[in-house]
Design an enzyme around this catalytic site. Structure first.
Site, short mmCIF file in Angstrom:
data_model
loop_
_atom_site.label_atom_id
_atom_site.label_comp_id
_atom_site.label_asym_id
_atom_site.label_seq_id
_atom_site.Cartn_x
_atom_site.Cartn_y
_atom_site.Cartn_z
N HIS A 109 28.69 52.31 35.22
CA HIS A 109 29.09 50.91 34.85
C HIS A 109 27.94 50.21 33.91
O HIS A 109 27.61 48.97 34.18
CB HIS A 109 29.49 50.11 36.18
CG HIS A 109 30.20 48.67 35.81
ND1 HIS A 109 29.75 47.65 35.73
CD2 HIS A 109 31.58 48.52 35.96
CE1 HIS A 109 30.93 46.62 35.61
NE2 HIS A 109 31.81 47.57 35.74
N ASP A 147 38.89 45.99 34.42
CA ASP A 147 38.06 47.02 33.97
C ASP A 147 38.28 48.34 35.10
O ASP A 147 37.98 49.52 34.78
CB ASP A 147 36.75 47.16 33.46
CG ASP A 147 35.76 46.24 34.80
OD1 ASP A 147 36.51 45.37 35.45
OD2 ASP A 147 34.70 46.74 34.81
N HIS A 148 38.64 47.95 36.15
CA HIS A 148 38.86 49.10 37.04
C HIS A 148 40.40 49.34 37.78
O HIS A 148 40.72 50.03 38.19
CB HIS A 148 38.30 48.51 38.56
CG HIS A 148 36.69 48.60 38.28
ND1 HIS A 148 35.74 49.41 39.02
CD2 HIS A 148 35.94 47.60 37.77
CE1 HIS A 148 34.66 49.28 38.63
NE2 HIS A 148 34.69 47.90 37.76
N ASP A 169 31.26 48.07 41.84
CA ASP A 169 30.47 47.18 41.30
C ASP A 169 30.14 46.59 42.45
O ASP A 169 30.93 45.94 43.42
CB ASP A 169 31.33 45.94 40.45
CG ASP A 169 31.88 46.65 39.21
OD1 ASP A 169 31.63 47.73 38.90
OD2 ASP A 169 32.33 45.87 38.32
N HIS A 177 30.44 41.90 45.74
CA HIS A 177 30.75 41.52 44.29
C HIS A 177 31.36 40.27 44.06
O HIS A 177 31.30 39.54 45.12
CB HIS A 177 31.65 42.67 43.60
CG HIS A 177 31.88 42.72 42.07
ND1 HIS A 177 30.89 42.56 41.41
CD2 HIS A 177 32.96 43.01 41.48
CE1 HIS A 177 31.31 42.35 40.18
NE2 HIS A 177 32.69 42.95 40.26
#
Length: 307
Positions: free
Chosen positions: A268, A65-66, A210, A139
């Protein structure tokens, strides 16, 4: 000098009908940067009129997602006859993965793509007027955050005082403002500190990607004008946040208080809160009133600190 942040993607791992996956566009005068590049980022760039004139992409980590927006964006830049090189910065140990991602279609872009590994504490970019620094995050993957930190500005020039001291209007003013002494016709010398105030701070924008709350973020964001922080969950999912390497909105707000930042952007946000994202903002504002939850496409102009 303009410093503008455009929130291109504010959802968590799964996009919603109103929020795309992670991407933040930052423009400082003529310099344009992209922080993370989730799936669909290029369409968000078109939708919100940021343009594609970027020289640096800063990845916080390589979860899909990044980064999954990179192949499409690179291909579009190629179709648009880009010639300038593009630098992609990624956490240490992830260069090969990102290089493979740039060639996932089986072809390499016709322009140069340089993938640069960064470690916490690295100065990733130094323009002379500002730096982009990497800092440690926490993370479930190799990850870093980034801080854009402007150099101090010159102090204010006191024209009235300069004229009282006999400094002639013209180039001598500029010399003094640039830190050079000026000799007058009578042989006396006016020093810069007599007519120039103390240096004035520049601006700082910090983006975590994140992460769980960390002391490194507090240290990096100390006094920042804008902190963009992971706020994946509301407090009822605090245990889940810790297990998955994320933060709650309340934790982000508590960190913003510790760092004495001016504003906190919550990002996020998990898709489980789709349609009721206000709970994220409400919980954060109970702790840090200057917290806000941007929508995709929101623009924020970051002003200079009050002089």
């Amino acid at each position: 000098m303009s410093l503008r942040v455009t929130f291109l993607g504010t959802s968590g791992a799964i996009p919603t009908t109103t929020r795309n996956t992670s991407a933040v566009f930052v423009q400082r005068e003529g310099d344009r940067f992209l922080f993370d590049c989730g799936e669909g980022t290029q369409r968000q760039m078109m939708r919100f009129n940021t343009g594609f004139t970027i020289d640096h992409v800063f990845l916080t980590h390589t979860h899909g997602d990044h980064v999954l927006g990179l192949p499409g964006l690179l291909q579009t830049l190629d179709f648009n006859d880009r010639e300038e090189p593009l630098a992609i910065h990624t956490p240490y140990g992830t260069r090969k993965l990102v290089e493979r991602l740039t060639r996932v279609t089986g072809a390499s872009p016709s322009y140069a793509v340089r993938v640069n590994e960064v470690h916490p504490g690295d100065t990733v970019l130094d323009s002379g007027e500002y730096t982009v620094e990497a800092f440690e995050t926490d993370h479930r993957a190799r990850s870093v955050g980034y801080a854009l930190v402007e150099e101090d500005r010159k102090g204010r020039f006191d024209r009235e005082r300069a004229e009282e001291l006999g400094v002639p209007v013209g180039p001598a003013f500029s010399k003094l403002h640039n830190g050079e002494p000026v000799e007058l016709d009578d042989g006396s010398v006016v020093q810069p500190e007599q007519v120039v105030g103390e240096p004035r701070p520049g601006r700082t924008v910090v983006y975590t990607g994140d992460t769980r709350p960390t002391g490194a973020t507090v240290e990096t964001a100390d006094g920042a004008d804008l902190l963009i922080h992971d706020a994946t969950f509301a407090e009822d999912r605090a245990e889940r946040a810790g297990m998955t390497g994320h933060s709650t909105a309340k934790q982000a707000a508590e960190l913003a208080n510790r760092a004495d930042v001016k504003r906190l952007a919550l990002t996020h946000v998990s898709s489980r809160y789709a349609g009721r994202e206000s709970v994220i903002q409400r919980e954060a504002r109970e702790v840090f009133p200057e917290a806000f939850l941007p929508d995709d496409g929101d623009d924020l102009e970051v002003p200079y600190p009050s002089d």
